[in-house]
Each structure stands twice: as C-alpha cells, then as structure tokens.
Design a protein around this motif. Structure first.
Motif, PDB file in Angstrom:
ATOM      1  N   PRO A 185      13.658  35.967  98.519  1.00 45.62           N
ATOM      2  CA  PRO A 185      13.594  37.399  98.798  1.00 45.62           C
ATOM      3  C   PRO A 185      14.591  37.836  99.869  1.00 45.62           C
ATOM      4  CG  PRO A 185      11.680  36.243  99.719  1.00 45.62           C
ATOM      5  CD  PRO A 185      12.440  35.235  98.934  1.00 45.62           C
ATOM      6  N   CYS A 186      14.914  39.128  99.825  1.00 47.91           N
ATOM      7  CA  CYS A 186      15.764  39.734 100.860  1.00 47.91           C
ATOM      8  C   CYS A 186      14.891  40.113 102.046  1.00 47.91           C
ATOM      9  CB  CYS A 186      16.368  41.047 100.390  1.00 47.91           C
ATOM     10  SG  CYS A 186      17.304  40.971  98.920  1.00 47.91           S
ATOM     11  N   ILE A 187      15.465  40.081 103.214  1.00 45.96           N
ATOM     12  CA  ILE A 187      14.751  40.527 104.412  1.00 45.96           C
ATOM     13  C   ILE A 187      14.293  41.978 104.198  1.00 45.96           C
ATOM     14  CG2 ILE A 187      15.042  41.120 106.858  1.00 45.96           C
ATOM     15  CD1 ILE A 187      17.045  38.790 107.059  1.00 45.96           C
ATOM     16  N   GLY A 188      13.023  42.233 104.438  1.00 44.41           N
ATOM     17  CA  GLY A 188      12.509  43.602 104.462  1.00 44.41           C
ATOM     18  C   GLY A 188      12.389  44.269 103.107  1.00 44.41           C
ATOM     19  N   ASP A 215       5.371  35.601  92.684  1.00 40.41           N
ATOM     20  CA  ASP A 215       4.735  34.305  92.951  1.00 40.41           C
ATOM     21  C   ASP A 215       5.483  33.154  92.278  1.00 40.41           C
ATOM     22  OD1 ASP A 215       2.703  35.450  94.362  1.00 40.41           O
ATOM     23  OD2 ASP A 215       1.452  35.777  92.572  1.00 40.41           O
ATOM     24  N   ASP A 216       6.432  33.479  91.400  1.00 37.38           N
ATOM     25  CA  ASP A 216       7.169  32.438  90.672  1.00 37.38           C
ATOM     26  C   ASP A 216       8.139  31.751  91.635  1.00 37.38           C
ATOM     27  OD1 ASP A 216       8.890  30.961  89.041  1.00 37.38           O
ATOM     28  OD2 ASP A 216       8.931  32.478  87.447  1.00 37.38           O
ATOM     29  N   PRO A 217       7.976  30.450  91.874  1.00 40.97           N
ATOM     30  CA  PRO A 217       8.877  29.764  92.823  1.00 40.97           C
ATOM     31  C   PRO A 217      10.349  29.861  92.406  1.00 40.97           C
ATOM     32  CG  PRO A 217       7.461  28.175  91.669  1.00 40.97           C
ATOM     33  CD  PRO A 217       6.973  29.539  91.296  1.00 40.97           C
ATOM     34  N   LEU A 224      17.259  40.528  89.576  1.00 39.78           N
ATOM     35  CA  LEU A 224      16.990  39.701  88.388  1.00 39.78           C
ATOM     36  C   LEU A 224      15.783  38.800  88.651  1.00 39.78           C
ATOM     37  CD1 LEU A 224      20.658  38.579  87.584  1.00 39.78           C
ATOM     38  CD2 LEU A 224      19.333  40.293  86.323  1.00 39.78           C
ATOM     39  N   GLY A 225      14.715  39.011  87.880  1.00 45.79           N
ATOM     40  CA  GLY A 225      13.565  38.110  87.938  1.00 45.79           C
ATOM     41  C   GLY A 225      13.777  36.970  86.955  1.00 45.79           C
ATOM     42  N   HIS A 226      13.399  35.750  87.351  1.00 41.12           N
ATOM     43  CA  HIS A 226      13.720  34.583  86.533  1.00 41.12           C
ATOM     44  C   HIS A 226      13.150  34.681  85.111  1.00 41.12           C
ATOM     45  CE1 HIS A 226      14.801  30.294  85.992  1.00 41.12           C
ATOM     46  NE2 HIS A 226      13.858  30.388  85.083  1.00 41.12           N
TER      47      HIS A 226
END
Ligand SMILES: [Zn+2]
Ligand SMILES: [Zn+2]
Ligand SMILES: [Zn+2]
Length: 282
Positions: free
Chosen positions: A21-24, A33-35, A259-261
């Motif tokens: 994740p990006c800061i903030g 929750d996906d590693p 982009l989500g995996h």
C-alpha cells in the motif's frame, strides 16, 4: 556439458516507486487482504548453482526495501549486482549489501552503465570515498563494472546481455539472461525458466533491442497501471508489447495501487499474469 543448474528467478519486489500500500491511502487495493497486493519496490534475485557447484546470487536492482526482501527470501550472499537505472526506487538499498561483504569476505561487482555508476558515486560518497568518512565506518565494499547495451557479459556461467530500453526520454537497460557455455555463448538447451528478460521501467523498446527479446521462455515486463503514463507501460501497452514478444510466459512488475492482483489476473491472456512479491519461477 556443464552449465548452471537449479536456476530460480525470485521476485523480491513487484511494486511501483511508492510501494503498495501507499502511505496514507485507503483505496481497495491498499486495504486488500490479498498478500499479493502488498508490493515492495521492484527488484529480483537470480539464484543458481554454477558449473563448479558453487551457489550464486545475482541481484537485479537494489531497492530501498532490500533488507526486508533479503530477510524474507533468506538471501545470504550476493555475487554481483545489475542495475537498470539510477532512480531512487531501484538503488536506495545499496547500503544493505555490506552484510554480504561481511558474510562472503569479498567485494561485490556492481554492473551498470557509466552514467549510472557516476550517479552512485555522487549519491553514496560514504561508500565510494570512505577515506573521507570522519570515523572508520561499516560500509559496502563495491567495485564498478561498466555495461554497454549490446555487449553481453559472462557472469558465473550466465550470459547477461544488456539492451536498451526507453523509460520516457531516459535511456535505461533491460537484461537478457541465459545459460552460457565456457566461451560465453548461449547453450542450445536452456534450463527453465531461461532464456529470460527483465524489462522494468519501460515505455518503449527501440528497434535495435528486439533481437534480445527473441525466443524467450520468460519475459518480465513493466505494467504500471491502466491509465497511460509518460514513462511506463500501461495495461494495453504492456499486453500489446508482451504479445509481440511472444514469450512462453510473461509476468508483470512495477504495479501501482490502481491494479489489484486478482482482478488484473482475471483479465489477462493465458500466458500473462501479474507477478507478486515472493513469486519464484524455477
Ligand atoms: Zn521504478
Ligand atoms: Zn491505494
Ligand atoms: Zn525509473
């Protein structure tokens, strides 16, 4: 014929410069929750046994997250480092390699273009001009090896061919990696997943570099996000380019939180997939 064996391409980090994740940020990907949606900055380790039976590790880039990546992957040596370009997200882990000097009791070759080596000397005077440090200090022990596009080198039984990529207007390097005979020529039978090419931070492949992308088993390619970007490939551009290269498998890196995996993976052609931190191809 003797060759490298037990070759592993380990993805240490697959995220863009800000990481995911990006800061903030509380977007769905940063809160996922996906590693596989947790991406450190982009880099890889090539781990294999050389023709004399010794274990070898070559790093591609040395991002700011290198310490965390090394601990996660159990890295305990570094024989050489290949650097694509001198952006912060690819070189700001260089301090960490002093641990490999301690473990191996030898200096480490850092392979890059002259302008990248110059940048490293400018950014890390405490490493490259250690005689000027006020106190005797624990710093990395490196030696420079200049790379030129189109001039392959032989490293521990691998033939590494640097080739030109364009990162917006910035010329950088991609690497073609294959097992070599003692004369440095590619072996006719390559161990999986070779031949491979590492192409991060790319927006265009110039015509002279296409031969280096022929006959690949594995292509690793930049894919920043869905929307277009001046210095990185977007989704359509990356899929189109990967299709033209036609590698047996393509794995995408340098992905942003847009982009989500799982969602991205479901939309790609069969031979293509997003890489993830911890992925090993062997
Ligand atoms: Zn980058
Ligand atoms: Zn986000
Ligand atoms: Zn860059």
């Amino acid at each position: 014929m003797t060759s490298v064996r037990d070759f592993r391409l380990e993805f240490l980090g697959t995220g863009t410069s800000a990481g995911v994740p990006c800061i903030g940020c509380d977007c769905p990907v940063c809160r996922s929750d996906d590693p596989r949606d947790r991406r450190l900055r982009c880099g890889a380790a090539l781990r294999f046994i050389d023709s004399t039976g010794d274990p070898r590790t070559i790093l591609i880039d040395i991002p700011p997250d290198h310490r965390q990546q090394a601990l996660r992957h159990g890295l305990d040596r570094c024989d050489s480092i290949l650097v694509t370009h001198a952006h912060v997200d690819h070189i700001f882990g260089l301090d960490e390699v002093r641990r490999y000097n301690t473990l191996m009791r030898q200096p480490i070759g850092i392979h890059a273009e002259p302008q990248v080596l110059e940048a490293l000397h400018r950014i890390y005077p405490h490493i490259y001009a250690k005689h000027r440090n006020v106190n005797v200090s624990y710093v990395a022990d490196l030696f420079d090896v200049e790379l030129r596009p189109g001039h392959p080198i032989l490293l521990h039984g691998l033939r590494i061919e640097p080739f030109r990529l364009l990162h917006g207007r910035l010329p950088i390097l991609g690497f073609r990696i294959e097992a070599a005979d003692p004369d440095g020529l590619p072996l006719p039978e390559q161990p999986a997943p070779l031949p491979a090419a590492w192409c991060t931070d790319v927006s265009a492949v110039p015509p002279e570099s296409w031969p280096a992308l022929r006959g690949l088993s594995t292509l690793v390619l930049d894919l920043l996000r869905e929307r277009s970007h001046p210095t990185h490939l977007d989704l359509d551009g990356a899929v189109e380019l990967a299709g033209r290269v036609g590698a047996k498998r393509t794995r995408f890196v340098h992905m942003s939180h847009e982009l989500g995996h799982a969602e991205l993976a479901s939309r790609l052609p069969d031979s293509m997939a997003p890489a993830w931190d911890g992925l090993v191809i062997s």
